[in-house]
Design an enzyme around this catalytic site. Structure first.
Site, mmCIF file in Angstrom:
data_model
loop_
_atom_site.group_PDB
_atom_site.id
_atom_site.type_symbol
_atom_site.label_atom_id
_atom_site.label_comp_id
_atom_site.label_asym_id
_atom_site.label_seq_id
_atom_site.Cartn_x
_atom_site.Cartn_y
_atom_site.Cartn_z
ATOM 1 N N ASP A 9 0.894 -1.146 0.000
ATOM 2 C CA ASP A 9 0.000 0.000 0.000
ATOM 3 C C ASP A 9 0.950 1.217 0.000
ATOM 4 O O ASP A 9 2.144 1.068 0.218
ATOM 5 C CB ASP A 9 -0.845 -0.092 1.291
ATOM 6 C CG ASP A 9 -1.586 1.169 1.603
ATOM 7 O OD1 ASP A 9 -2.439 1.536 0.808
ATOM 8 O OD2 ASP A 9 -1.308 1.781 2.659
ATOM 9 N N ASP A 11 0.008 5.137 0.995
ATOM 10 C CA ASP A 11 -0.219 6.088 2.096
ATOM 11 C C ASP A 11 -0.209 5.368 3.446
ATOM 12 O O ASP A 11 -0.870 4.333 3.620
ATOM 13 C CB ASP A 11 -1.579 6.778 1.928
ATOM 14 C CG ASP A 11 -1.579 7.781 0.778
ATOM 15 O OD1 ASP A 11 -0.525 7.992 0.171
ATOM 16 O OD2 ASP A 11 -2.649 8.345 0.496
ATOM 17 N N ASP A 20 -2.829 12.786 -0.147
ATOM 18 C CA ASP A 20 -3.836 13.793 -0.529
ATOM 19 C C ASP A 20 -3.922 14.875 0.550
ATOM 20 O O ASP A 20 -3.834 16.066 0.257
ATOM 21 C CB ASP A 20 -5.226 13.136 -0.679
ATOM 22 C CG ASP A 20 -5.312 12.255 -1.925
ATOM 23 O OD1 ASP A 20 -4.367 12.264 -2.733
ATOM 24 O OD2 ASP A 20 -6.342 11.571 -2.086
ATOM 25 N N ASP A 95 -4.764 3.777 -3.320
ATOM 26 C CA ASP A 95 -5.896 4.658 -3.606
ATOM 27 C C ASP A 95 -5.472 6.136 -3.578
ATOM 28 O O ASP A 95 -6.307 7.023 -3.523
ATOM 29 C CB ASP A 95 -7.030 4.394 -2.594
ATOM 30 C CG ASP A 95 -8.347 5.017 -3.024
ATOM 31 O OD1 ASP A 95 -8.461 5.405 -4.204
ATOM 32 O OD2 ASP A 95 -9.262 5.126 -2.186
ATOM 33 N N ASP A 178 -2.408 -0.563 5.651
ATOM 34 C CA ASP A 178 -2.902 0.014 6.910
ATOM 35 C C ASP A 178 -4.414 0.243 6.923
ATOM 36 O O ASP A 178 -5.027 0.248 7.981
ATOM 37 C CB ASP A 178 -2.247 1.377 7.156
ATOM 38 C CG ASP A 178 -2.766 2.410 6.175
ATOM 39 O OD1 ASP A 178 -2.430 2.322 4.983
ATOM 40 O OD2 ASP A 178 -3.574 3.276 6.587
HETATM 41 C C1 LIG Z 1 -15.336 6.775 1.408
HETATM 42 C C2 LIG Z 1 -13.946 7.196 1.085
HETATM 43 N N1 LIG Z 1 -13.251 7.885 2.008
HETATM 44 C C3 LIG Z 1 -12.019 8.248 1.758
HETATM 45 C C4 LIG Z 1 -11.451 7.917 0.562
HETATM 46 C C5 LIG Z 1 -10.106 8.324 0.226
HETATM 47 N N2 LIG Z 1 -9.054 7.683 0.895
HETATM 48 C C6 LIG Z 1 -9.170 6.949 1.989
HETATM 49 S S1 LIG Z 1 -7.702 6.332 2.507
HETATM 50 C C7 LIG Z 1 -6.911 7.067 1.211
HETATM 51 C C8 LIG Z 1 -5.476 6.901 1.000
HETATM 52 C C9 LIG Z 1 -5.313 5.684 0.213
HETATM 53 O O1 LIG Z 1 -4.014 5.499 -0.212
HETATM 54 P P1 LIG Z 1 -3.373 4.075 0.029
HETATM 55 O O2 LIG Z 1 -4.265 3.087 -0.668
HETATM 56 O O3 LIG Z 1 -2.032 4.196 -0.619
HETATM 57 O O4 LIG Z 1 -3.286 3.880 1.490
HETATM 58 C C10 LIG Z 1 -7.787 7.763 0.433
HETATM 59 C C11 LIG Z 1 -7.445 8.551 -0.772
HETATM 60 C C12 LIG Z 1 -12.190 7.206 -0.372
HETATM 61 N N3 LIG Z 1 -11.663 6.852 -1.570
HETATM 62 N N4 LIG Z 1 -13.445 6.859 -0.101
HETATM 63 MG MG LIG Z 2 -2.684 3.179 3.197
#
Ligand SMILES: Cc1ncc(C[n+]2csc(CCOP(=O)(O)O)c2C)c(N)n1
Ligand SMILES: [Mg+2]
Length: 270
Positions: A9, A11, A20, A95, A178
């Site tokens: 992963d 973030d 973000d 994400d 995480d």
């Molecule tokens: C319902 C909802 N709430 C929040 C978010 C956004 N979001 C949540 S954790 C994250 C970081 C992921 O990066 P990584 O996968 O590298 O940890 C992001 C961009 C979403 N997409 N939908």
């Molecule tokens: Mg993450």
């Protein structure tokens, strides 16, 4: 190759924050971000924020400067390099977005260590504005995963299935993450795979709630130093167990080869 695929992963795993939020906060746009968040999906808010940031005269160079200051634990870079040196295939499923991830990885000198990065598209358009789009276009169809934990724009479980189907031969996986979005891919891991959840983070809580649902062996970690130690120990163990099997296999082959070379028994006299 060691026959091991490590899926990270991004973030709060490779970097120690949400990219973000880091960019929005550092550029001073937190209030606007919080106002927009209840009104539209996360990716659309991010794309809209990049429009606002551009309209306020901030350039891509300003965003890159912020990304270069992203908090990263000092043991993460050596951990990734060591896993690669041990022959593992490294991937990222995130994400966040491609522009943030690639900019940070290039700055850390890590980009070439990953064979594939799967994330939301992010690119600079002809006006010099960053555009961010969902990985999965949920306006056309759902990604089809029923798990409520997966956001509409990305199911990491579906991505994991695609990665698993693309692997030739017997490869073992190690997955590190995480967040809530890392739970679905955890459910897709098999008995010979490993899951490394970040301790006291959402995916760790979900795993602890019902450990019986997970086939993979669980190894928690809490910071970059821990991640390095746990990951490298796992990889080294997997390699040495494999080497023992190869050694036994060689001995068996030598044995059967020597059997084949035994002289043929003499014909029994009539
Ligand atoms: C319902 C909802 N709430 C929040 C978010 C956004 N979001 C949540 S954790 C994250 C970081 C992921 O990066 P990584 O996968 O590298 O940890 C992001 C961009 C979403 N997409 N939908
Ligand atoms: Mg993450």
């Amino acid at each position: 190759m060691a026959g091991i695929v490590v899926v990270f992963d991004f973030d709060k795993t490779i970097i120690n924050c949400d990219s973000d939020n880091w960019v929005i906060d550092e550029l001073g746009f937190t209030d606007l971000f919080n106002q927009l968040l209840p009104t539209m999906p996360w990716n659309s808010v991010m794309d809209m924020m990049m429009k606002e940031i551009h309209a306020h005269g901030k350039t891509i160079a300003d965003i890159v400067e912020v990304l270069k200051r992203t908090p990263v634990h000092p043991r993460i870079v050596p951990a990734v390099k060591s896993a690669h040196a041990l022959g593992c295939e490294l991937r990222i499923v995130s994400d966040a977005n491609m522009f943030f991830i690639e900019t940070i990885l290039e700055h850390l000198g890590l980009k070439e260590y990953f064979c594939e990065i799967t994330s939301n598209p992010g690119f600079v358009n002809e006006q010099g504005r960053l555009r961010i789009f969902p990985y999965h276009d949920f306006t056309k169809s759902s990604h089809g995963c029923g798990l409520k934990l997966c956001p509409p724009n990305m199911c990491k479980g579906v991505i994991m299935e695609r990665i698993q189907a693309s692997l030739e031969g017997k490869k073992k996986m190690i997955y590190l993450g995480d967040g809530n979005g890392d739970y679905c891919p955890t459910l897709r891991l098999g008995k010979s795979d490993y899951m490394m959840p970040r301790k006291n983070f959402p995916v760790w809580d979900l795993i602890c709630r019902n450990p019986m649902l997970i086939e993979a062996e669980i190894h928690e970690w809490s910071d970059g130093e821990d991640l390095e130690r746990v990951l490298l120990q796992l990889i080294n163990n997997m390699i040495s167990v494999d080497a023992q099997f190869i050694s036994v296999d060689c001995k068996l082959q030598t044995f059967s080869a020597s059997n084949h070379s035994l002289p043929k028994p003499l014909p029994v006299p009539q």
